[in-house]
Design an enzyme around this catalytic site. Structure first.
Site, PDB file in Angstrom:
ATOM      1  N   ARG A 127       0.810  -1.225   0.000  1.00  0.00           N
ATOM      2  CA  ARG A 127       0.000   0.000   0.000  1.00  0.00           C
ATOM      3  C   ARG A 127       0.843   1.275   0.000  1.00  0.00           C
ATOM      4  O   ARG A 127       0.336   2.360  -0.261  1.00  0.00           O
ATOM      5  CB  ARG A 127      -0.951  -0.023   1.213  1.00  0.00           C
ATOM      6  CG  ARG A 127      -2.061  -1.049   1.077  1.00  0.00           C
ATOM      7  CD  ARG A 127      -2.760  -1.345   2.407  1.00  0.00           C
ATOM      8  NE  ARG A 127      -2.016  -2.299   3.233  1.00  0.00           N
ATOM      9  CZ  ARG A 127      -2.418  -2.740   4.432  1.00  0.00           C
ATOM     10  NH1 ARG A 127      -3.545  -2.277   4.958  1.00  0.00           N
ATOM     11  NH2 ARG A 127      -1.699  -3.614   5.103  1.00  0.00           N
ATOM     12  N   LYS A 178       8.552  -1.198   3.119  1.00  0.00           N
ATOM     13  CA  LYS A 178       7.805  -0.275   3.982  1.00  0.00           C
ATOM     14  C   LYS A 178       8.555   0.105   5.257  1.00  0.00           C
ATOM     15  O   LYS A 178       8.643   1.283   5.612  1.00  0.00           O
ATOM     16  CB  LYS A 178       6.450  -0.889   4.344  1.00  0.00           C
ATOM     17  CG  LYS A 178       5.677  -0.048   5.346  1.00  0.00           C
ATOM     18  CD  LYS A 178       4.261  -0.500   5.529  1.00  0.00           C
ATOM     19  CE  LYS A 178       4.153  -1.757   6.330  1.00  0.00           C
ATOM     20  NZ  LYS A 178       2.734  -2.100   6.602  1.00  0.00           N
ATOM     21  N   THR A 211       1.665 -12.872   8.650  1.00  0.00           N
ATOM     22  CA  THR A 211       2.346 -12.613   9.929  1.00  0.00           C
ATOM     23  C   THR A 211       2.535 -13.900  10.742  1.00  0.00           C
ATOM     24  O   THR A 211       3.538 -14.045  11.448  1.00  0.00           O
ATOM     25  CB  THR A 211       1.542 -11.594  10.762  1.00  0.00           C
ATOM     26  OG1 THR A 211       0.166 -11.977  10.783  1.00  0.00           O
ATOM     27  CG2 THR A 211       1.625 -10.197  10.161  1.00  0.00           C
ATOM     28  N   ARG A 231      28.155  24.495   4.965  1.00  0.00           N
ATOM     29  CA  ARG A 231      27.726  23.210   4.432  1.00  0.00           C
ATOM     30  C   ARG A 231      28.596  22.024   4.829  1.00  0.00           C
ATOM     31  O   ARG A 231      28.662  21.042   4.120  1.00  0.00           O
ATOM     32  CB  ARG A 231      27.541  23.290   2.925  1.00  0.00           C
ATOM     33  CG  ARG A 231      28.786  23.425   2.123  1.00  0.00           C
ATOM     34  CD  ARG A 231      28.423  23.276   0.653  1.00  0.00           C
ATOM     35  NE  ARG A 231      29.452  23.763  -0.210  1.00  0.00           N
ATOM     36  CZ  ARG A 231      30.438  22.987  -0.670  1.00  0.00           C
ATOM     37  NH1 ARG A 231      30.499  21.736  -0.333  1.00  0.00           N
ATOM     38  NH2 ARG A 231      31.348  23.512  -1.468  1.00  0.00           N
ATOM     39  N   TYR A 268      40.329  24.601  -5.320  1.00  0.00           N
ATOM     40  CA  TYR A 268      40.274  23.354  -6.090  1.00  0.00           C
ATOM     41  C   TYR A 268      40.966  23.567  -7.422  1.00  0.00           C
ATOM     42  O   TYR A 268      40.618  24.501  -8.172  1.00  0.00           O
ATOM     43  CB  TYR A 268      38.798  22.996  -6.292  1.00  0.00           C
ATOM     44  CG  TYR A 268      38.543  21.666  -6.945  1.00  0.00           C
ATOM     45  CD1 TYR A 268      39.157  20.504  -6.480  1.00  0.00           C
ATOM     46  CD2 TYR A 268      37.677  21.558  -8.023  1.00  0.00           C
ATOM     47  CE1 TYR A 268      38.909  19.280  -7.071  1.00  0.00           C
ATOM     48  CE2 TYR A 268      37.410  20.337  -8.619  1.00  0.00           C
ATOM     49  CZ  TYR A 268      38.044  19.194  -8.138  1.00  0.00           C
ATOM     50  OH  TYR A 268      37.795  17.983  -8.728  1.00  0.00           O
TER      51      TYR A 268
HETATM   52  C1  UD1 Z   1      -1.872  -6.531  11.068  1.00  0.00           C
HETATM   53  C2  UD1 Z   1      -2.805  -7.452  11.866  1.00  0.00           C
HETATM   54  C3  UD1 Z   1      -4.069  -6.672  12.240  1.00  0.00           C
HETATM   55  C4  UD1 Z   1      -3.684  -5.452  13.063  1.00  0.00           C
HETATM   56  C5  UD1 Z   1      -2.650  -4.587  12.305  1.00  0.00           C
HETATM   57  C6  UD1 Z   1      -2.115  -3.524  13.221  1.00  0.00           C
HETATM   58  C7  UD1 Z   1      -2.459  -9.701  11.004  1.00  0.00           C
HETATM   59  C8  UD1 Z   1      -2.998 -10.813  10.202  1.00  0.00           C
HETATM   60  N1  UD1 Z   1      -3.158  -8.598  11.061  1.00  0.00           N
HETATM   61  O1  UD1 Z   1      -2.547  -6.195   9.859  1.00  0.00           O
HETATM   62  O2  UD1 Z   1      -4.934  -7.505  13.005  1.00  0.00           O
HETATM   63  O3  UD1 Z   1      -4.826  -4.691  13.356  1.00  0.00           O
HETATM   64  O4  UD1 Z   1      -1.542  -5.376  11.861  1.00  0.00           O
HETATM   65  O5  UD1 Z   1      -1.363  -2.567  12.535  1.00  0.00           O
HETATM   66  O6  UD1 Z   1      -1.413  -9.877  11.607  1.00  0.00           O
HETATM   67  N2  UD1 Z   1       4.932  -9.045   7.717  1.00  0.00           N
HETATM   68  C9  UD1 Z   1       5.919 -10.008   7.636  1.00  0.00           C
HETATM   69  N3  UD1 Z   1       5.705 -11.111   6.865  1.00  0.00           N
HETATM   70  C10 UD1 Z   1       4.543 -11.311   6.187  1.00  0.00           C
HETATM   71  C11 UD1 Z   1       3.537 -10.320   6.290  1.00  0.00           C
HETATM   72  C12 UD1 Z   1       3.745  -9.211   7.068  1.00  0.00           C
HETATM   73  O7  UD1 Z   1       6.988  -9.876   8.235  1.00  0.00           O
HETATM   74  O8  UD1 Z   1       4.434 -12.346   5.517  1.00  0.00           O
HETATM   75  C13 UD1 Z   1       5.177  -7.856   8.550  1.00  0.00           C
HETATM   76  C14 UD1 Z   1       5.079  -6.535   7.794  1.00  0.00           C
HETATM   77  O9  UD1 Z   1       6.358  -6.148   7.291  1.00  0.00           O
HETATM   78  C15 UD1 Z   1       4.561  -5.575   8.858  1.00  0.00           C
HETATM   79  C16 UD1 Z   1       3.805  -6.470   9.825  1.00  0.00           C
HETATM   80  O10 UD1 Z   1       4.177  -7.790   9.532  1.00  0.00           O
HETATM   81  O11 UD1 Z   1       5.599  -4.936   9.542  1.00  0.00           O
HETATM   82  C17 UD1 Z   1       2.288  -6.314   9.698  1.00  0.00           C
HETATM   83  O12 UD1 Z   1       1.921  -6.596   8.366  1.00  0.00           O
HETATM   84  P1  UD1 Z   1       0.804  -5.751   7.626  1.00  0.00           P
HETATM   85  O13 UD1 Z   1       0.647  -6.286   6.265  1.00  0.00           O
HETATM   86  O14 UD1 Z   1       1.055  -4.321   7.794  1.00  0.00           O
HETATM   87  O15 UD1 Z   1      -0.478  -6.200   8.489  1.00  0.00           O
HETATM   88  P2  UD1 Z   1      -1.876  -5.450   8.594  1.00  0.00           P
HETATM   89  O16 UD1 Z   1      -2.684  -5.790   7.418  1.00  0.00           O
HETATM   90  O17 UD1 Z   1      -1.660  -4.022   8.907  1.00  0.00           O
HETATM   91 CA    CA Z   2       0.085  -2.733   9.225  1.00  0.00          CA
END
Ligand code: UD1
Ligand code: CA
Length: 452
Positions: A14, A21, A79, A329, A383
């Protein structure tokens, strides 16, 4: 004993960016760096960062941070899948695991301490951080019973319209008894709207799980897009400005000023509009900075004024006046009670005390003594197309307007350089140096040439 895991493997679709990110910058530091800073005071026994998307870039960006272990999640399947990658690393570990999303840059250490305490006091299998948001859009919704025991977390994309009405959200901070989590991690299923293995599903497979509400809901803001990045910056700025105003700093038109949280300000500093203070900057008491100035990684001693100027990686000693329209600078040291004025550029230059460079000059790789006066338009030619060369100027020496000092060159003490000179040889103490053609005046020239 607590081990920390930070989720930083996602791409962050996004954000619509080539940069992962978690490496996007918020007030001078990346999102993930800020998360790491928030956990460090807890003195975790291990800090594990899960990387995947552009793993090498993410690791390189964090090289300067101490004591991190990187765990690779080579495909990003959610996650829950990210935390599954810890299984081989934490075999036999019997303590708690504190998990944080890597996109939570505003989280406070106090909040993390609070969730850990609740977790340990109640001997929970898991404790999660929640918030009540008037606009819960984008977050997973948390459903609890009357005893605050978590029943279910439903991602927004999986919510029924009624579930979506629930304003209690999952902040993305979890504390798990590792042994309990390790047991159920392999069983996670990806039957949801995003076809991902959700960590939030693990929460419902251990028991008991308690929710802890965050006091200040601003700090759990997850950054998913540029709009949220901008809102987080606004929140951060508000925190920083309120802190400095409470400490005796005047901000004139705060909305037009930005201050990094690494900046230190002493009482009775006045910051004028459109001024930006960045990095490791220290501003001493009685200074007036701005309007329209940018100060980065610099030390400004007391009672200095800086107006419409840019100062980076430099030191300005007490009582000096900089600007309008000066550019220091890098590696500049201005002594006390100096004046660096209109349209002056200094680079790798040290000015002794009570020295003036008041108009239209460039000094590079230059060292001056005390009470030097650099005339308008004096330029160091430092220079030669291949190498930079130094210029040394002694005490009480002055240069006339439009002098060029061709480096390497040394002017002694009490030297005077005649206006318009191009100086290519060293000038000893007490001398006047003139290096220009003598003026020739030809009487009657106009008449003569029109008669021809
Ligand atoms: C997640 C939570 C959501 C919560 C929100 C809070 C889940 C399924 N959902 O959603 O309930 O309200 O955060 O901000 O956990 N990441 C990985 N590996 C992956 C996917 C993601 O390391 O395979 C990391 C991302 O880099 C990020 C974090 O996990 O830092 C959260 O991922 P993101 O996609 O932002 O989750 P949300 O959809 O925001
Ligand atoms: Ca998030």
């Amino acid at each position: 004993m607590v081990v920390v895991a930070i989720l930083a493997a996602g791409r962050g679709t996004r954000m619509k960016s080539n940069l992962p990110k978690v490496l996007h910058s918020l007030g001078g530091r990346s999102l993930v760096e800020r998360v790491i800073e928030s956990v460090q005071p807890l003195s975790p026994s291990r800090q594990m960062v899960i990387v995947g998307y552009q793993a090498e870039e993410v690791k390189t960006a964090m090289l300067s941070l101490p004591d991190l272990e990187f765990v690779e999640q080579s495909v990003q399947l959610g996650t829950g899948h990210a935390i599954q990658q810890l299984l081989p690393y934490l075999e036999g570990y019997s303590g708690d695991l504190l998990i944080l999303n890597g996109d939570l840059p505003l989280i406070r250490t106090e909040t993390l301490k609070n969730i850990l305490q609740t977790h340990q006091k109640n001997q929970n299998a898991a404790t999660i951080l929640t918030a009540h948001l008037s606009n819960p859009k984008g977050y997973g919704r948390v459903f609890c019973n009357e005893e605050n025991i978590v029943q279910q977390i439903v991602e927004e994309k999986d919510c029924t319209p009624t579930q979506r009405q629930n304003c209690r959200i999952n902040a993305g901070v979890y504390c798990f008894r590792w042994q309990d989590l390790a047991k159920i991690l392999p069983n996670l299923q990806a039957n949801n709207a995003q076809k991902e293995y959700y960590l939030t599903d693990a929460v419902t497979q251990v028991t008991p799980v308690m929710a802890v509400d965050v006091e200040d809901s601003q700090e759990i803001m997850g950054i998913n897009d540029r709009l949220q990045l901008a809102s987080a910056y606004e929140i951060l700025q508000k925190r920083i400005k309120e802190k400095w105003m409470a400490a005796g700093v005047t901000l004139i038109d705060p909305a037009s000023i930005t201050i990094d949280d690494t900046v230190e300000l002493q009482p009775d500093v006045i910051i004028e509009p459109q001024t930006h203070l960045r990095g490791n900057t220290l501003i001493g008491t009685g200074c007036r900075i701005g309007p329209g100035s940018l100060i980065e990684n610099s030390q400004i001693d007391e009672n200095v004024t800086i107006m419409y100027s840019v100062v980076t990686d430099s030191i300005v000693q007490a009582g000096s006046r900089i600007g309008p329209y000066a550019h220091l600078r890098g590696h500049v040291e201005v002594g006390s009670k100096c004046r660096v004025g209109n349209f002056v550029e200094l680079k790798n230059t040290k000015l002794g005390e009570r020295t003036n460079v008041a108009h239209l000059s460039y000094l590079g790789d230059t060292t001056t003594g005390n009470q030097v006066n650099i005339g308008a338009g004096t330029i160091t030619a430092n220079y030669d197309g291949v190498k930079k060369h130094p210029t040394k100027i002694g005490d009480r020496t002055g240069t006339g307007s439009n002098s060029v000092l061709v480096a390497p060159i040394t002017l002694g003490n009490d030297v005077y350089i005649a206006a318009g000179s191009t100086i290519t040889e060293d000038v000893p103490d007490d001398c006047l140096a003139i290096a220009r053609e003598r003026q020739v005046v030809k009487p009657g020239w106009q008449k003569k040439s029109s008669n021809e």
